[in-house]
Design a protein around this motif. Structure first.
Motif, PDB file in Angstrom:
ATOM      1  N   ILE A  28      -4.748  -5.025   8.060  1.00  0.00           N
ATOM      2  CA  ILE A  28      -6.178  -5.413   6.794  1.00  0.00           C
ATOM      3  C   ILE A  28      -5.898  -5.090   5.278  1.00  0.00           C
ATOM      4  O   ILE A  28      -5.159  -5.271   4.593  1.00  0.00           O
ATOM      5  CB  ILE A  28      -7.775  -4.934   6.844  1.00  0.00           C
ATOM      6  CG1 ILE A  28      -8.146  -5.950   8.023  1.00  0.00           C
ATOM      7  CG2 ILE A  28      -9.351  -4.785   6.186  1.00  0.00           C
ATOM      8  CD1 ILE A  28      -9.534  -5.102   8.582  1.00  0.00           C
ATOM      9  N   SER A  29      -5.102  -3.819   5.044  1.00  0.00           N
ATOM     10  CA  SER A  29      -4.596  -2.879   4.267  1.00  0.00           C
ATOM     11  C   SER A  29      -3.424  -3.630   3.906  1.00  0.00           C
ATOM     12  O   SER A  29      -3.184  -4.238   2.122  1.00  0.00           O
ATOM     13  CB  SER A  29      -4.010  -1.507   4.546  1.00  0.00           C
ATOM     14  OG  SER A  29      -5.112  -0.708   4.894  1.00  0.00           O
ATOM     15  N   ILE A  30      -2.680  -4.806   4.224  1.00  0.00           N
ATOM     16  CA  ILE A  30      -1.137  -4.925   3.416  1.00  0.00           C
ATOM     17  C   ILE A  30      -2.271  -6.348   3.404  1.00  0.00           C
ATOM     18  O   ILE A  30      -1.503  -6.419   2.252  1.00  0.00           O
ATOM     19  CB  ILE A  30      -0.680  -5.802   5.410  1.00  0.00           C
ATOM     20  CG1 ILE A  30       0.034  -4.396   5.354  1.00  0.00           C
ATOM     21  CG2 ILE A  30       0.448  -6.318   5.025  1.00  0.00           C
ATOM     22  CD1 ILE A  30       1.024  -4.571   7.314  1.00  0.00           C
ATOM     23  N   PHE A  31      -2.769  -7.227   3.975  1.00  0.00           N
ATOM     24  CA  PHE A  31      -3.352  -7.976   3.809  1.00  0.00           C
ATOM     25  C   PHE A  31      -3.999  -7.526   1.885  1.00  0.00           C
ATOM     26  O   PHE A  31      -3.952  -8.896   0.938  1.00  0.00           O
ATOM     27  CB  PHE A  31      -4.286  -9.458   3.825  1.00  0.00           C
ATOM     28  CG  PHE A  31      -4.074 -10.007   5.137  1.00  0.00           C
ATOM     29  CD1 PHE A  31      -2.807 -11.019   4.775  1.00  0.00           C
ATOM     30  CD2 PHE A  31      -3.596 -10.150   6.022  1.00  0.00           C
ATOM     31  CE1 PHE A  31      -1.952 -11.585   5.868  1.00  0.00           C
ATOM     32  CE2 PHE A  31      -2.902 -10.409   7.550  1.00  0.00           C
ATOM     33  CZ  PHE A  31      -2.377 -11.281   6.415  1.00  0.00           C
ATOM     34  N   VAL A  32      -5.130  -6.761   1.630  1.00  0.00           N
ATOM     35  CA  VAL A  32      -5.876  -6.627   0.659  1.00  0.00           C
ATOM     36  C   VAL A  32      -4.390  -6.436  -0.361  1.00  0.00           C
ATOM     37  O   VAL A  32      -5.126  -6.371  -1.453  1.00  0.00           O
ATOM     38  CB  VAL A  32      -6.680  -5.422   1.037  1.00  0.00           C
ATOM     39  CG1 VAL A  32      -7.339  -4.851  -0.060  1.00  0.00           C
ATOM     40  CG2 VAL A  32      -7.498  -5.489   1.824  1.00  0.00           C
ATOM     41  N   ILE A  33      -3.652  -5.177  -0.663  1.00  0.00           N
ATOM     42  CA  ILE A  33      -2.878  -4.572  -0.846  1.00  0.00           C
ATOM     43  C   ILE A  33      -2.121  -6.090  -1.500  1.00  0.00           C
ATOM     44  O   ILE A  33      -1.993  -5.838  -2.848  1.00  0.00           O
ATOM     45  CB  ILE A  33      -1.776  -4.050  -0.579  1.00  0.00           C
ATOM     46  CG1 ILE A  33      -3.179  -2.810  -0.835  1.00  0.00           C
ATOM     47  CG2 ILE A  33      -0.261  -3.779  -1.796  1.00  0.00           C
ATOM     48  CD1 ILE A  33      -1.849  -1.624   0.177  1.00  0.00           C
ATOM     49  N   ASN A  34      -1.277  -6.742  -0.790  1.00  0.00           N
ATOM     50  CA  ASN A  34      -0.893  -8.104  -1.126  1.00  0.00           C
ATOM     51  C   ASN A  34      -1.206  -9.035  -1.959  1.00  0.00           C
ATOM     52  O   ASN A  34      -1.416  -9.995  -3.343  1.00  0.00           O
ATOM     53  CB  ASN A  34      -0.048  -8.904   0.286  1.00  0.00           C
ATOM     54  CG  ASN A  34       0.954  -9.941  -0.415  1.00  0.00           C
ATOM     55  OD1 ASN A  34       1.916  -9.395  -0.681  1.00  0.00           O
ATOM     56  ND2 ASN A  34       0.656 -10.484  -0.239  1.00  0.00           N
ATOM     57  N   TYR A  35      -2.322  -9.271  -1.969  1.00  0.00           N
ATOM     58  CA  TYR A  35      -3.450 -10.814  -2.406  1.00  0.00           C
ATOM     59  C   TYR A  35      -3.728 -10.660  -3.366  1.00  0.00           C
ATOM     60  O   TYR A  35      -4.768 -10.994  -4.095  1.00  0.00           O
ATOM     61  CB  TYR A  35      -4.242 -10.911  -1.365  1.00  0.00           C
ATOM     62  CG  TYR A  35      -3.551 -12.371  -0.582  1.00  0.00           C
ATOM     63  CD1 TYR A  35      -3.309 -13.304  -1.214  1.00  0.00           C
ATOM     64  CD2 TYR A  35      -3.559 -11.765   1.213  1.00  0.00           C
ATOM     65  CE1 TYR A  35      -2.065 -13.943  -0.151  1.00  0.00           C
ATOM     66  CE2 TYR A  35      -2.951 -12.520   1.989  1.00  0.00           C
ATOM     67  CZ  TYR A  35      -1.402 -13.961   1.206  1.00  0.00           C
ATOM     68  OH  TYR A  35      -1.298 -14.736   1.737  1.00  0.00           O
ATOM     69  N   THR A  36      -4.696  -9.078  -4.012  1.00  0.00           N
ATOM     70  CA  THR A  36      -4.986  -8.412  -4.938  1.00  0.00           C
ATOM     71  C   THR A  36      -3.992  -8.026  -6.186  1.00  0.00           C
ATOM     72  O   THR A  36      -4.235  -7.497  -6.966  1.00  0.00           O
ATOM     73  CB  THR A  36      -5.931  -7.160  -4.841  1.00  0.00           C
ATOM     74  OG1 THR A  36      -5.716  -5.998  -3.905  1.00  0.00           O
ATOM     75  CG2 THR A  36      -7.076  -7.877  -4.046  1.00  0.00           C
ATOM     76  N   LYS A  37      -2.941  -7.714  -5.124  1.00  0.00           N
ATOM     77  CA  LYS A  37      -1.467  -7.564  -6.092  1.00  0.00           C
ATOM     78  C   LYS A  37      -1.479  -6.492  -7.524  1.00  0.00           C
ATOM     79  O   LYS A  37      -1.249  -5.724  -7.825  1.00  0.00           O
ATOM     80  CB  LYS A  37      -1.708  -8.479  -7.730  1.00  0.00           C
ATOM     81  CG  LYS A  37      -1.630  -9.985  -7.624  1.00  0.00           C
ATOM     82  CD  LYS A  37      -0.686 -10.701  -6.998  1.00  0.00           C
ATOM     83  CE  LYS A  37      -0.349 -11.725  -6.319  1.00  0.00           C
ATOM     84  NZ  LYS A  37       0.186 -12.299  -5.064  1.00  0.00           N
ATOM     85  N   ILE A  38      -1.854  -5.463  -6.075  1.00  0.00           N
ATOM     86  CA  ILE A  38      -2.113  -4.195  -6.767  1.00  0.00           C
ATOM     87  C   ILE A  38      -0.799  -3.079  -6.408  1.00  0.00           C
ATOM     88  O   ILE A  38      -0.172  -4.014  -5.375  1.00  0.00           O
ATOM     89  CB  ILE A  38      -3.212  -2.928  -5.579  1.00  0.00           C
ATOM     90  CG1 ILE A  38      -3.979  -3.559  -5.098  1.00  0.00           C
ATOM     91  CG2 ILE A  38      -2.574  -1.339  -5.251  1.00  0.00           C
ATOM     92  CD1 ILE A  38      -4.634  -2.578  -4.013  1.00  0.00           C
TER      93      ILE A  38
END
Length: 159
Positions: A28-38
């Protein structure tokens, strides 16, 4: 025509909640970090898919371990049977059956240890069995005593 019928004497299915609890948040973190452009750069979609599929495959395979004792053999396998170990009852060196708690440093999953290849889904007790040919069957279980008792009973009934 005679059929080779193996009677199942013991079967245990273990679920590794540790593997699931660790990998789901990572995915889940991989997706969140990648798609929120952190951060400054995101990884390519292909790299993201490959990484997530790899982590999901690890979770699916190593989250379930099944131990089966039949009248002919003892077997431990992770889900889908990709990784398995088995030993025929007739090949077991009965004096070699050992029950102990592997150190936590051995980890969980499919682990190469000084005592042989360990299959386990959690920390705790394990049973280690050697064959007369030197092969090792080594698996983590909450029911090591029960398995040992059943294997010894099988060896006595085969004589």
């Amino acid at each position: 025509m005679a059929e080779n019928f193996e009677q199942t004497l013991y079967k245990e299915r273990q679920i590794s909640w540790l593997v699931i609890v660790l990998l789901v948040p990572i995915i889940i973190s991989i997706f969140v970090i990648n798609y929120t452009k952190i951060g400054n750069e995101s990884i390519s979609s292909l790299s993201l898919i490959i990484l997530v599929v790899f982590l999901l495959a690890i979770m699916l395979v190593f989250s379930t371990l099944t131990i089966t004792l039949t009248s002919e053999k003892i077997k431990a396998q992770f889900r889908f049977g990709i990784f398995k170990q088995q030993m025929k009852i007739e090949e077991i060196s009965m004096e070699s059956i050992e029950i102990f708690s592997p150190p936590a440093i051995y980890g969980i999953g499919l682990r190469l240890t000084p005592k042989g290849t360990l299959y386990n889904t959690k920390f705790g007790e394990a049973i280690r069995i050697k064959s007369i040919k030197g092969k090792t069957f080594f698996v983590g279980t909450d029911h090591a005593e029960k398995i040992k008792k059943e294997v010894l009973k099988l060896s006595q009934s085969s004589f």
